[in-house]
Enzyme design. Sequence first.
Site, PDB file in Angstrom:
ATOM      1  N   SER A 190       0.830  -1.192   0.000  1.00 44.91           N
ATOM      2  CA  SER A 190       0.000   0.000   0.000  1.00 44.91           C
ATOM      3  C   SER A 190       0.877   1.259   0.000  1.00 44.91           C
ATOM      4  CB  SER A 190      -0.965  -0.033   1.196  1.00 44.91           C
ATOM      5  OG  SER A 190      -1.970   0.950   1.078  1.00 44.91           O
ATOM      6  N   GLU A 306      -9.058  -5.116  -4.884  1.00 41.22           N
ATOM      7  CA  GLU A 306      -8.486  -4.255  -3.854  1.00 41.22           C
ATOM      8  C   GLU A 306      -9.528  -3.335  -3.206  1.00 41.22           C
ATOM      9  OE1 GLU A 306      -5.299  -3.851  -2.764  1.00 41.22           O
ATOM     10  OE2 GLU A 306      -4.107  -5.012  -4.190  1.00 41.22           O
ATOM     11  N   HIS A 379      -7.823  -5.350  -0.578  1.00 46.81           N
ATOM     12  CA  HIS A 379      -6.628  -4.697  -0.058  1.00 46.81           C
ATOM     13  C   HIS A 379      -6.197  -5.363   1.246  1.00 46.81           C
ATOM     14  CE1 HIS A 379      -3.875  -1.392  -0.464  1.00 46.81           C
ATOM     15  NE2 HIS A 379      -4.124  -0.924   0.745  1.00 46.81           N
TER      16      HIS A 379
END
Length: 440
Positions: A190, A306, A379
């Site tokens: 990330s 995600e 995610h």
Amino acid sequence: MRSTDTRSFDTPAGTIEAVVDGDVTRALGIPYARADRFAPPEPQPVFDGPFRADTPAPVPPQPSAQFVDQLLPSMDHLQVDEHCQRLSITLPSDVRPDERLPVMVWVHGGSYVLGGGDLPIHDAHDLVTEQRVVVVTVTYRLGVLGFLGDGETVPANLGLLDLLEALRWVQRNIAAFGGDPGTVTAFGQSAGADAIAHLMISDGARGLFRRAIVQSAPLGLSRGRARMNRAMVRAVGAVAPDSPLDEVLERQALATKAGARYGLAGGMPFGTQYGFAPLPAERDADGAWRSVAEEVDVLIGSGSDEAGMYVPLVPGLRTAARSRLVRPLLRWLLVRPLSEVIYGRDARRFAERHRSAGGRATVYRLLRHASASPTGAVHMSDLPLLLGGREAWAGSRFVPERDWPEVERRGRTVRAIWAEFARTGGVSAPDDETLVFDRG
């Protein structure tokens, strides 16, 4: 730490006393730099005497995030300190003095406002013991203290400068822990992955790492942020060097609110700023990445779904997602397109540019969530497969206890692939139920 046994390492930084924790040895919370508030970091001086590295790094000051807190284990046991420039090293306890193991430097994510290097979910025990590597986890400044500034009264990119100092510390000292300074891989997820991509083109970064693993980097949000950054700086106003941290975080909330008006980029309002040290101007960024392509091998990719991580944050979508009829529509009409715009498309473009400039790049696609449920990879789905282990993840809302055997089975494969890349710069594993690859 459970163990009271220690092991001393004589390093250029001074003598460091690490803690032997069974089959791994941990040197925790080592200062790699120091800095006043809103000042660039300076290298940590050599320790006057032995430094006992038995306390995890503090976490940077950060806002509460109820949604994340519900998913992950508590970090209440960790101290909060804006002087957080610390790193921790995990190595095999039986490492020999003459060994030179691959070094993997972990840069945590959290939208540049959350997290810390020594959270339980970043424990490198399994990666170290299974793959015989040395793992370094880094803590750096976040939010208004690390990633916002006008470049004049307050420097921009202070958190990125922290990471550069950490990598310099690794180059100087990691051989004393059995690591090979010539085989350093920076890997992160990330915002941490976004930071690594930008470290590649940071002034002074050449030679600090040989390989980069860029996991779920929101590269689609990294361009065209200058107006938003200026609006955020205005919203914060002047912050005194001795202002209480509560006031600093209140000012940070004002900046976040100001950034929210700028569309998708406002979903991650803090971040790296082009045109301020150590980064080139935005118009020169592509050329800078091309110029270093032959020097850094890249493994880059993202998950299939995600953006599904964020559906529960939107009240109307949270309700709709409970419907079996609506859920597939949300996935195909919202989650997949957003995932592509923020994460997938620019990861492929990054790899294509890297290859065309003479570098090696492998693109991966994570297909499944970490748990056993047949859902796409949202995610953070990669994190339980790499770091943390059962103690950190099993029983959380992110990974139900009953699913841990499946996570462990697939995690061994993912950890082996990441370590192979750290050793060789390539990936030989075939596509499977978890990952597919484009090697160019």
